[in-house]
Motif scaffolding. Structure first.
Motif, mmCIF file in Angstrom:
data_model
loop_
_atom_site.group_PDB
_atom_site.id
_atom_site.type_symbol
_atom_site.label_atom_id
_atom_site.label_comp_id
_atom_site.label_asym_id
_atom_site.label_seq_id
_atom_site.Cartn_x
_atom_site.Cartn_y
_atom_site.Cartn_z
ATOM 1 N N LEU A 122 13.933 -46.721 -10.184
ATOM 2 C CA LEU A 122 12.755 -46.767 -11.061
ATOM 3 C C LEU A 122 12.617 -45.527 -11.953
ATOM 4 C CD1 LEU A 122 10.071 -48.570 -8.888
ATOM 5 C CD2 LEU A 122 11.145 -49.387 -10.983
ATOM 6 N N PRO A 123 12.835 -44.305 -11.440
ATOM 7 C CA PRO A 123 12.752 -43.147 -12.335
ATOM 8 C C PRO A 123 13.771 -43.175 -13.486
ATOM 9 C CG PRO A 123 12.503 -42.444 -10.073
ATOM 10 C CD PRO A 123 12.914 -43.894 -10.028
ATOM 11 N N LYS A 124 14.897 -43.857 -13.300
ATOM 12 C CA LYS A 124 15.904 -43.942 -14.362
ATOM 13 C C LYS A 124 15.562 -44.992 -15.413
ATOM 14 C CE LYS A 124 19.832 -42.236 -11.748
ATOM 15 N NZ LYS A 124 21.117 -42.551 -11.127
ATOM 16 N N ILE A 125 14.882 -46.050 -15.009
ATOM 17 C CA ILE A 125 14.592 -47.146 -15.947
ATOM 18 C C ILE A 125 13.112 -47.248 -16.309
ATOM 19 C CG2 ILE A 125 16.577 -48.496 -15.141
ATOM 20 C CD1 ILE A 125 14.478 -50.322 -13.667
ATOM 21 N N HIS A 126 12.312 -46.281 -15.897
ATOM 22 C CA HIS A 126 10.857 -46.361 -16.059
ATOM 23 C C HIS A 126 10.410 -46.662 -17.486
ATOM 24 C CE1 HIS A 126 11.578 -42.235 -17.329
ATOM 25 N NE2 HIS A 126 10.393 -42.286 -17.921
ATOM 26 N N HIS A 127 11.118 -46.169 -18.477
ATOM 27 C CA HIS A 127 10.727 -46.377 -19.877
ATOM 28 C C HIS A 127 10.986 -47.805 -20.357
ATOM 29 C CE1 HIS A 127 14.954 -45.276 -19.806
ATOM 30 N NE2 HIS A 127 15.079 -45.900 -20.970
ATOM 31 N N LYS A 128 11.765 -48.585 -19.607
ATOM 32 C CA LYS A 128 12.050 -49.969 -19.973
ATOM 33 C C LYS A 128 11.136 -50.972 -19.268
ATOM 34 C CE LYS A 128 16.874 -49.113 -20.988
ATOM 35 N NZ LYS A 128 18.260 -49.486 -20.717
ATOM 36 N N VAL A 129 10.382 -50.522 -18.296
ATOM 37 C CA VAL A 129 9.546 -51.424 -17.497
ATOM 38 C C VAL A 129 8.274 -51.767 -18.270
ATOM 39 C CG1 VAL A 129 8.237 -51.684 -15.352
ATOM 40 C CG2 VAL A 129 10.458 -50.509 -15.332
ATOM 41 N N GLU A 130 8.076 -53.077 -18.486
ATOM 42 C CA GLU A 130 6.880 -53.553 -19.180
ATOM 43 C C GLU A 130 5.958 -54.335 -18.251
ATOM 44 O OE1 GLU A 130 8.351 -55.809 -22.499
ATOM 45 O OE2 GLU A 130 8.935 -53.999 -23.589
ATOM 46 N N TRP A 131 6.515 -54.987 -17.251
ATOM 47 C CA TRP A 131 5.726 -55.808 -16.336
ATOM 48 C C TRP A 131 6.287 -55.618 -14.933
ATOM 49 C CZ3 TRP A 131 1.973 -59.721 -17.615
ATOM 50 C CH2 TRP A 131 1.485 -60.434 -16.510
ATOM 51 N N ILE A 146 5.207 -47.946 -5.560
ATOM 52 C CA ILE A 146 5.941 -48.266 -6.785
ATOM 53 C C ILE A 146 5.211 -47.765 -8.018
ATOM 54 C CG2 ILE A 146 6.720 -50.180 -8.244
ATOM 55 C CD1 ILE A 146 7.350 -51.666 -5.573
ATOM 56 N N LEU A 147 3.917 -47.971 -8.087
ATOM 57 C CA LEU A 147 3.171 -47.548 -9.274
ATOM 58 C C LEU A 147 3.096 -46.034 -9.424
ATOM 59 C CD1 LEU A 147 0.259 -50.134 -9.368
ATOM 60 C CD2 LEU A 147 2.198 -49.944 -10.935
ATOM 61 N N LEU A 148 3.155 -45.316 -8.310
ATOM 62 C CA LEU A 148 3.017 -43.860 -8.388
ATOM 63 C C LEU A 148 4.342 -43.100 -8.306
ATOM 64 C CD1 LEU A 148 -0.209 -43.401 -6.242
ATOM 65 C CD2 LEU A 148 0.016 -43.556 -8.731
ATOM 66 N N CYS A 149 5.469 -43.791 -8.154
ATOM 67 C CA CYS A 149 6.747 -43.080 -8.021
ATOM 68 C C CYS A 149 7.247 -42.521 -9.350
ATOM 69 C CB CYS A 149 7.810 -43.959 -7.350
ATOM 70 S SG CYS A 149 8.521 -45.231 -8.397
ATOM 71 N N THR A 150 6.753 -43.034 -10.455
ATOM 72 C CA THR A 150 7.156 -42.545 -11.777
ATOM 73 C C THR A 150 6.118 -42.972 -12.806
ATOM 74 O OG1 THR A 150 9.011 -42.438 -13.339
ATOM 75 C CG2 THR A 150 8.561 -44.581 -12.348
ATOM 76 N N HIS A 181 -6.411 -44.976 -13.168
ATOM 77 C CA HIS A 181 -5.952 -44.537 -14.491
ATOM 78 C C HIS A 181 -4.982 -45.555 -15.091
ATOM 79 C CE1 HIS A 181 -4.611 -42.079 -17.785
ATOM 80 N NE2 HIS A 181 -3.359 -42.202 -17.357
ATOM 81 N N ILE A 182 -4.092 -46.096 -14.275
ATOM 82 C CA ILE A 182 -3.135 -47.091 -14.762
ATOM 83 C C ILE A 182 -3.870 -48.342 -15.237
ATOM 84 C CG2 ILE A 182 -1.247 -48.634 -14.060
ATOM 85 C CD1 ILE A 182 -0.363 -46.346 -12.138
#
Length: 193
Positions: A25-34, A45-49, A79-80
């Motif tokens: 997840l930290p490597k692909i975090h910028h690609k995650v939309e849903w 999961i929501l707080l790992c990155t 916040h999310i």
């Protein structure tokens, strides 16, 4: 982020889950939309990155007390929900509905209060998450475009259509009971005969 079997959702767990949270997840975090998440792993999961492009969440197998807590308590998850989420699916299992504690309507209200950018909302599953408003609800949204809910009676549906969701374009509603009481909605007396 869930496994589904026989209409039940199960969390990922063990070393695979740990590796997913710490490395993948930290490597692909910028690609995650849903993200579709099961309640026991949701927080990890929501707080790992940070997810800069996250706009949608599916929250599955979440019991009603935990659902109420994450949408009302001051947690990092708030916040999310406030700043990012425009599409939300909340799936509360039927076994969690009965009993004491907050009602389904309280959770529905808390979600719409916290998620100020919400455009799409499915609150269900429709066969068990039945909304019932004792009084006209105090919630409103100027961003909500589509909503899927189940209500107890026709009056509850009318409350959702009385202008409090002024941008709503699509409403999918299941109504359990259609009665014909005299009601007051938006300062007008209506008879639902």
């Amino acid at each position: 982020m869930t496994r589904r079997s026989n209409d039940s959702y199960y969390p990922l767990n063990g070393p695979v889950f740990q590796r997913f949270c710490s490395q993948i997840l930290p490597k692909i975090h910028h690609k995650v939309e849903w993200l579709n998440l099961e309640s026991s792993t949701m927080k990890d999961i929501l707080l790992c990155t940070n997810y800069p492009n996250l706009y949608g969440l599916g929250l599955y197998n979440i019991n009603k007390e935990y659902a109420f807590r994450i949408f009302t308590d001051e947690t990092p998850l708030i916040h999310i929900f406030q700043s990012k989420i425009s599409s939300l699916v909340v799936d509360i299992p039927q076994k969690s509905i009965t009993g004491r504690g907050n009602s389904i309507t309280d959770i529905f209200t808390a979600i719409l209060t916290v998620c100020s950018k919400l455009e799409y909302f499915r609150f269900g599953p429709a066969y068990c998450c039945q909304l019932r408003f004792q009084n006209p609800p105090t919630i409103s949204s100027s961003t909500l475009l589509e909503m899927h809910v189940r209500v107890e009676c026709f009056v509850d549906c009318l409350y959702l259509l009385d202008g409090r969701f002024d941008q709503l374009q699509r409403l999918s509603v299941s109504i359990d009971r259609i009665a014909s009481p005299q009601i007051i909605i938006a300062n007008k007396i209506n008879c639902t005969n």
